[in-house]
Design a protein around this motif. Structure first.
Motif, PDB file in Angstrom:
ATOM      1  N   LYS A 158      29.048 -38.207 -86.310  1.00 54.07           N
ATOM      2  CA  LYS A 158      29.303 -39.586 -86.740  1.00 54.07           C
ATOM      3  C   LYS A 158      30.347 -39.565 -87.857  1.00 54.07           C
ATOM      4  O   LYS A 158      30.191 -38.847 -88.845  1.00 54.07           O
ATOM      5  CB  LYS A 158      28.018 -40.246 -87.238  1.00 54.07           C
ATOM      6  CG  LYS A 158      28.203 -41.675 -87.702  1.00 54.07           C
ATOM      7  CD  LYS A 158      26.890 -42.252 -88.229  1.00 54.07           C
ATOM      8  CE  LYS A 158      27.080 -43.670 -88.747  1.00 54.07           C
ATOM      9  NZ  LYS A 158      25.817 -44.227 -89.301  1.00 54.07           N
ATOM     10  N   LEU A 159      31.418 -40.337 -87.678  1.00 55.92           N
ATOM     11  CA  LEU A 159      32.472 -40.440 -88.673  1.00 55.92           C
ATOM     12  C   LEU A 159      32.474 -41.833 -89.293  1.00 55.92           C
ATOM     13  O   LEU A 159      32.244 -42.836 -88.601  1.00 55.92           O
ATOM     14  CB  LEU A 159      33.852 -40.179 -88.053  1.00 55.92           C
ATOM     15  CG  LEU A 159      34.089 -38.842 -87.360  1.00 55.92           C
ATOM     16  CD1 LEU A 159      35.542 -38.764 -86.882  1.00 55.92           C
ATOM     17  CD2 LEU A 159      33.763 -37.679 -88.280  1.00 55.92           C
ATOM     18  N   ALA A 160      32.729 -41.882 -90.584  1.00 57.92           N
ATOM     19  CA  ALA A 160      32.915 -43.155 -91.290  1.00 57.92           C
ATOM     20  C   ALA A 160      34.397 -43.280 -91.622  1.00 57.92           C
ATOM     21  O   ALA A 160      34.947 -42.430 -92.330  1.00 57.92           O
ATOM     22  CB  ALA A 160      32.075 -43.194 -92.565  1.00 57.92           C
ATOM     23  N   LEU A 161      35.054 -44.308 -91.089  1.00 57.35           N
ATOM     24  CA  LEU A 161      36.490 -44.493 -91.278  1.00 57.35           C
ATOM     25  C   LEU A 161      36.745 -45.668 -92.196  1.00 57.35           C
ATOM     26  O   LEU A 161      36.177 -46.754 -92.020  1.00 57.35           O
ATOM     27  CB  LEU A 161      37.188 -44.760 -89.933  1.00 57.35           C
ATOM     28  CG  LEU A 161      36.867 -43.837 -88.760  1.00 57.35           C
ATOM     29  CD1 LEU A 161      37.738 -44.198 -87.567  1.00 57.35           C
ATOM     30  CD2 LEU A 161      37.044 -42.388 -89.139  1.00 57.35           C
ATOM     31  N   LYS A 162      37.621 -45.467 -93.152  1.00 57.90           N
ATOM     32  CA  LYS A 162      38.021 -46.528 -94.068  1.00 57.90           C
ATOM     33  C   LYS A 162      39.533 -46.701 -93.996  1.00 57.90           C
ATOM     34  O   LYS A 162      40.277 -45.720 -94.042  1.00 57.90           O
ATOM     35  CB  LYS A 162      37.599 -46.205 -95.504  1.00 57.90           C
ATOM     36  CG  LYS A 162      37.834 -47.357 -96.470  1.00 57.90           C
ATOM     37  CD  LYS A 162      37.261 -47.058 -97.834  1.00 57.90           C
ATOM     38  CE  LYS A 162      37.480 -48.232 -98.784  1.00 57.90           C
ATOM     39  NZ  LYS A 162      36.947 -47.944-100.141  1.00 57.90           N
ATOM     40  N   ALA A 163      39.987 -47.944 -93.857  1.00 59.00           N
ATOM     41  CA  ALA A 163      41.416 -48.215 -93.706  1.00 59.00           C
ATOM     42  C   ALA A 163      42.194 -47.730 -94.920  1.00 59.00           C
ATOM     43  O   ALA A 163      41.769 -47.898 -96.064  1.00 59.00           O
ATOM     44  CB  ALA A 163      41.640 -49.709 -93.511  1.00 59.00           C
ATOM     45  N   SER A 164      43.350 -47.117 -94.659  1.00 66.05           N
ATOM     46  CA  SER A 164      44.205 -46.628 -95.746  1.00 66.05           C
ATOM     47  C   SER A 164      45.290 -47.637 -96.109  1.00 66.05           C
ATOM     48  O   SER A 164      46.066 -47.416 -97.025  1.00 66.05           O
ATOM     49  CB  SER A 164      44.844 -45.294 -95.354  1.00 66.05           C
ATOM     50  OG  SER A 164      45.527 -45.406 -94.116  1.00 66.05           O
ATOM     51  N   SER A 165      45.358 -48.756 -95.367  1.00 64.18           N
ATOM     52  CA  SER A 165      46.287 -49.838 -95.703  1.00 64.18           C
ATOM     53  C   SER A 165      45.667 -51.157 -95.256  1.00 64.18           C
ATOM     54  O   SER A 165      44.670 -51.179 -94.528  1.00 64.18           O
ATOM     55  CB  SER A 165      47.652 -49.635 -95.029  1.00 64.18           C
ATOM     56  OG  SER A 165      47.514 -49.697 -93.624  1.00 64.18           O
ATOM     57  N   GLU A 166      46.246 -52.260 -95.681  1.00 65.03           N
ATOM     58  CA  GLU A 166      45.658 -53.573 -95.408  1.00 65.03           C
ATOM     59  C   GLU A 166      46.105 -54.166 -94.081  1.00 65.03           C
ATOM     60  O   GLU A 166      45.525 -55.154 -93.625  1.00 65.03           O
ATOM     61  CB  GLU A 166      46.011 -54.550 -96.537  1.00 65.03           C
ATOM     62  CG  GLU A 166      45.394 -54.167 -97.882  1.00 65.03           C
ATOM     63  CD  GLU A 166      45.742 -55.170 -98.962  1.00 65.03           C
ATOM     64  OE1 GLU A 166      46.515 -56.111 -98.666  1.00 65.03           O
ATOM     65  OE2 GLU A 166      45.232 -55.017-100.092  1.00 65.03           O
ATOM     66  N   ASP A 167      47.131 -53.601 -93.446  1.00 65.11           N
ATOM     67  CA  ASP A 167      47.692 -54.235 -92.255  1.00 65.11           C
ATOM     68  C   ASP A 167      47.217 -53.593 -90.959  1.00 65.11           C
ATOM     69  O   ASP A 167      47.905 -53.641 -89.949  1.00 65.11           O
ATOM     70  CB  ASP A 167      49.226 -54.223 -92.318  1.00 65.11           C
ATOM     71  CG  ASP A 167      49.800 -52.837 -92.559  1.00 65.11           C
ATOM     72  OD1 ASP A 167      49.011 -51.882 -92.717  1.00 65.11           O
ATOM     73  OD2 ASP A 167      51.031 -52.711 -92.588  1.00 65.11           O
ATOM     74  N   VAL A 168      46.021 -52.968 -90.990  1.00 65.83           N
ATOM     75  CA  VAL A 168      45.448 -52.411 -89.764  1.00 65.83           C
ATOM     76  C   VAL A 168      44.437 -53.402 -89.192  1.00 65.83           C
ATOM     77  O   VAL A 168      44.101 -54.411 -89.818  1.00 65.83           O
ATOM     78  CB  VAL A 168      44.795 -51.036 -90.024  1.00 65.83           C
ATOM     79  CG1 VAL A 168      45.853 -50.030 -90.451  1.00 65.83           C
ATOM     80  CG2 VAL A 168      43.699 -51.136 -91.061  1.00 65.83           C
ATOM     81  N   THR A 169      43.934 -53.102 -88.014  1.00 71.16           N
ATOM     82  CA  THR A 169      43.103 -54.073 -87.309  1.00 71.16           C
ATOM     83  C   THR A 169      41.735 -54.253 -87.956  1.00 71.16           C
ATOM     84  O   THR A 169      41.234 -55.370 -88.057  1.00 71.16           O
ATOM     85  CB  THR A 169      42.910 -53.633 -85.839  1.00 71.16           C
ATOM     86  OG1 THR A 169      44.194 -53.338 -85.279  1.00 71.16           O
ATOM     87  CG2 THR A 169      42.267 -54.738 -85.026  1.00 71.16           C
TER      88      THR A 169
ATOM     89  N   ARG B   7      41.052 -43.083 -93.292  1.00 67.37           N
ATOM     90  CA  ARG B   7      40.520 -41.867 -93.909  1.00 67.37           C
ATOM     91  C   ARG B   7      39.104 -41.658 -93.369  1.00 67.37           C
ATOM     92  O   ARG B   7      38.262 -42.559 -93.438  1.00 67.37           O
ATOM     93  CB  ARG B   7      40.498 -41.987 -95.438  1.00 67.37           C
ATOM     94  CG  ARG B   7      41.886 -42.130 -96.066  1.00 67.37           C
ATOM     95  CD  ARG B   7      41.815 -42.058 -97.590  1.00 67.37           C
ATOM     96  NE  ARG B   7      40.929 -43.068 -98.143  1.00 67.37           N
ATOM     97  CZ  ARG B   7      41.299 -44.325 -98.426  1.00 67.37           C
ATOM     98  NH1 ARG B   7      42.534 -44.712 -98.167  1.00 67.37           N
ATOM     99  NH2 ARG B   7      40.445 -45.171 -98.933  1.00 67.37           N
ATOM    100  N   ALA B   8      38.846 -40.480 -92.850  1.00 71.90           N
ATOM    101  CA  ALA B   8      37.570 -40.201 -92.195  1.00 71.90           C
ATOM    102  C   ALA B   8      36.680 -39.337 -93.073  1.00 71.90           C
ATOM    103  O   ALA B   8      37.138 -38.420 -93.758  1.00 71.90           O
ATOM    104  CB  ALA B   8      37.810 -39.506 -90.854  1.00 71.90           C
ATOM    105  N   GLU B   9      35.388 -39.639 -93.055  1.00 71.26           N
ATOM    106  CA  GLU B   9      34.366 -38.808 -93.681  1.00 71.26           C
ATOM    107  C   GLU B   9      33.283 -38.509 -92.656  1.00 71.26           C
ATOM    108  O   GLU B   9      32.970 -39.352 -91.822  1.00 71.26           O
ATOM    109  CB  GLU B   9      33.751 -39.512 -94.895  1.00 71.26           C
ATOM    110  CG  GLU B   9      34.704 -39.690 -96.054  1.00 71.26           C
ATOM    111  CD  GLU B   9      34.015 -40.298 -97.271  1.00 71.26           C
ATOM    112  OE1 GLU B   9      32.795 -40.572 -97.176  1.00 71.26           O
ATOM    113  OE2 GLU B   9      34.693 -40.510 -98.291  1.00 71.26           O
TER     114      GLU B   9
END
Length: 253
Positions: A154-165, A133-135
């Protein structure tokens, strides 16, 4: 007074324009620059440096196929000889490693290191807009990997699931072209894992894409890994290649 009004109006219009930007759409646009839209293949050379001296290298043949917004990948180890014939399969967010000597397929983590600072998750084709999810975090002028000045979102990305890198990513995109310029990768605790610069843009499969990524360790900046991509080509990637049970029978064409 008129000058002040014009300046204030300009600032207001700029703020409104900035607020109207869709961070997720910007991220998707950068994905389209990094990733071809159809099945393709390429060669990736990973070169590790310590204090400016080359310490290791690996050559991979990568076969990638889009599937419902994500990519499925088969990676074949080409060199060095000790690793030739090993395979890495990404099916959804599942990664499997196959070693021809043991004839066993083992599930692995995308966070595991492949060579130097390059992890398994770094070499596969990934649509970040699907997994994060990007902000919009602002606008900045920064130097890119070729020491050129770039005006960036500048984008702040937060993982939407636990199985990403990566749990969290900060990414800078060129404001005009939406080309990815720089990324910072963080652990869940907030520790900086590494910094990546996307550089040497070339016309590859119809779009200007980065042909090289420079990855710098978060604690030791003298530990650098370069991912150099070449031999891009449209190619059919059969469904059978992307099945775990097929790995022992895989033979490159």
């Amino acid at each position: 007074m008129k000058k002040i009004f014009v300046l204030a109006l300009g600032m207001a219009l700029h703020s409104a324009s900035f607020a109207a930007l869709d961070a997720q759409a910007l991220l998707a646009a950068s994905d389209a620059i990094r990733n071809p839209s159809k099945s393709f293949g390429l060669t990736t050379n990973l070169i590790e440096y310590r204090k400016g001296k080359e310490t290791d290298r690996n050559t991979l043949a990568i076969y990638s196929r889009p599937d419902g917004g994500r990519y499925r990948n088969l990676i074949r180890f080409v060199a060095p000889i000790r690793d030739a014939g090993k395979l890495l399969l990404k099916d959804g967010n599942d990664l499997w490693f196959y070693d021809a000597s043991s004839k066993a397929s083992v599930r692995i983590s995308p966070q595991q290191r492949l060579l130097g600072q390059a992890s398994n998750g770094d070499v596969v084709t990934v649509n970040l807009a699907q997994d994060y999810r990007a902000e919009l975090a602002g606008e900045e002028d920064i130097q890119d990997g070729e020491r050129k000045n770039r005006h960036c979102y500048k984008l702040a990305l937060k993982a939407s699931s636990e199985d990403v890198t990566y749990h969290r990513i900060e990414m800078w995109l060129d404001a005009a072209s939406k080309q990815p310029v720089k990324s910072l990768f963080y652990t869940e605790s907030g520790r900086l894992l590494k910094t990546a610069y996307f550089r040497h843009y070339q016309m590859l499969l119809g779009v200007e894409r980065p042909s090289e990524t420079v990855i710098i360790d978060g604690l030791d900046p003298s530990w650098v890994t370069v991912m150099r991509n070449s031999d891009f080509a449209w190619r059919d990637v059969p469904e059978s290649w992307l099945q775990k049970d097929y790995l022992p029978r895989f033979k490159p064409e």
